[in-house]
Design a protein around this motif. Structure first.
Motif, PDB file in Angstrom:
ATOM      1  N   ALA A 197       0.800  -1.230   0.000  1.00 48.63           N
ATOM      2  CA  ALA A 197       0.000   0.000   0.000  1.00 48.63           C
ATOM      3  C   ALA A 197       0.834   1.281   0.000  1.00 48.63           C
ATOM      4  CB  ALA A 197      -0.933   0.008   1.205  1.00 48.63           C
ATOM      5  N   LEU A 198       1.972   1.247   0.697  1.00 48.85           N
ATOM      6  CA  LEU A 198       2.720   2.488   0.916  1.00 48.85           C
ATOM      7  C   LEU A 198       4.119   2.493   0.318  1.00 48.85           C
ATOM      8  CD1 LEU A 198       1.770   2.905   4.694  1.00 48.85           C
ATOM      9  CD2 LEU A 198       0.619   3.910   2.710  1.00 48.85           C
ATOM     10  N   GLY A 199       4.573   1.350  -0.171  1.00 50.65           N
ATOM     11  CA  GLY A 199       5.925   1.264  -0.713  1.00 50.65           C
ATOM     12  C   GLY A 199       6.872   0.629   0.298  1.00 50.65           C
ATOM     13  N   SER A 200       8.062   0.355  -0.161  1.00 49.63           N
ATOM     14  CA  SER A 200       9.015  -0.402   0.659  1.00 49.63           C
ATOM     15  C   SER A 200       9.589   0.377   1.846  1.00 49.63           C
ATOM     16  CB  SER A 200      10.156  -0.926  -0.207  1.00 49.63           C
ATOM     17  OG  SER A 200      10.838   0.156  -0.809  1.00 49.63           O
ATOM     18  N   LYS A 201       9.584   1.690   1.794  1.00 53.58           N
ATOM     19  CA  LYS A 201      10.213   2.478   2.860  1.00 53.58           C
ATOM     20  C   LYS A 201       9.415   2.464   4.175  1.00 53.58           C
ATOM     21  CE  LYS A 201      12.666   6.838   3.548  1.00 53.58           C
ATOM     22  NZ  LYS A 201      12.522   6.817   4.965  1.00 53.58           N
ATOM     23  N   ALA A 202       8.091   2.467   4.090  1.00 60.90           N
ATOM     24  CA  ALA A 202       7.259   2.554   5.298  1.00 60.90           C
ATOM     25  C   ALA A 202       7.537   1.439   6.308  1.00 60.90           C
ATOM     26  CB  ALA A 202       5.780   2.589   4.922  1.00 60.90           C
TER      27      ALA A 202
END
Length: 143
Positions: free
Chosen positions: A106-111
């Motif tokens: 949902a938010l990408g790998s960094k979250a």
């Protein structure tokens, strides 16, 4: 016989996982000050969960927010006292893995990296595969 080299690191891991998960629950209940809060209340957490589970119907997404919160209370308390530690550790690992995958999609790998969700899941898995649990109810009731 207990391996004294792993007693305190294992206890530290149980405590760290427990406090971390209970802190997230405390945030949802508004127990952290606004400047130290990610959600601040359960309604905001429901909305956050909705963003992670947009593929689910709204009622099921709301249910998952409350189910996750319940499990994030039960598993850490079990870990704190060392009751059914293996079950609690596997449960924590799976729960955190679900969060990590959902956050990544949902938010990408960094979250999930920012919140060390992958590390928490791996740490709980490492705890789950231990042979025995020192300083625990499990140890006291072992025959």
């Amino acid at each position: 016989m207990t391996d004294t080299k792993t007693q305190f690191p294992q206890l530290f891991l149980r405590l760290a996982l427990s406090v971390t998960m209970l802190s997230a629950v405390a945030d949802r209940f508004g127990w952290w000050s606004p400047e130290n809060s990610s959600w601040g209340n359960m309604k905001s957490f429901e909305e956050y969960t909705r963003s992670l589970t947009s593929f689910l119907p709204e009622a099921l997404s709301t249910f998952s927010a409350y189910a996750a919160t319940s499990l994030e209370i039960v598993f850490p308390l079990m870990l704190l006292v060392g009751f059914k530690t293996r079950i609690a550790a596997y449960g924590s690992s799976i729960l955190l893995l679900i969060f990590a995958v959902s956050m990544t999609i949902a938010l990408g790998s960094k979250a999930p990296l920012n919140y060390s969700v992958w590390v928490g899941s791996a740490a709980a898995l490492l705890l789950a595969v231990q042979q025995q649990y020192s300083f625990s109810i499990d140890q006291l009731t072992k025959k």
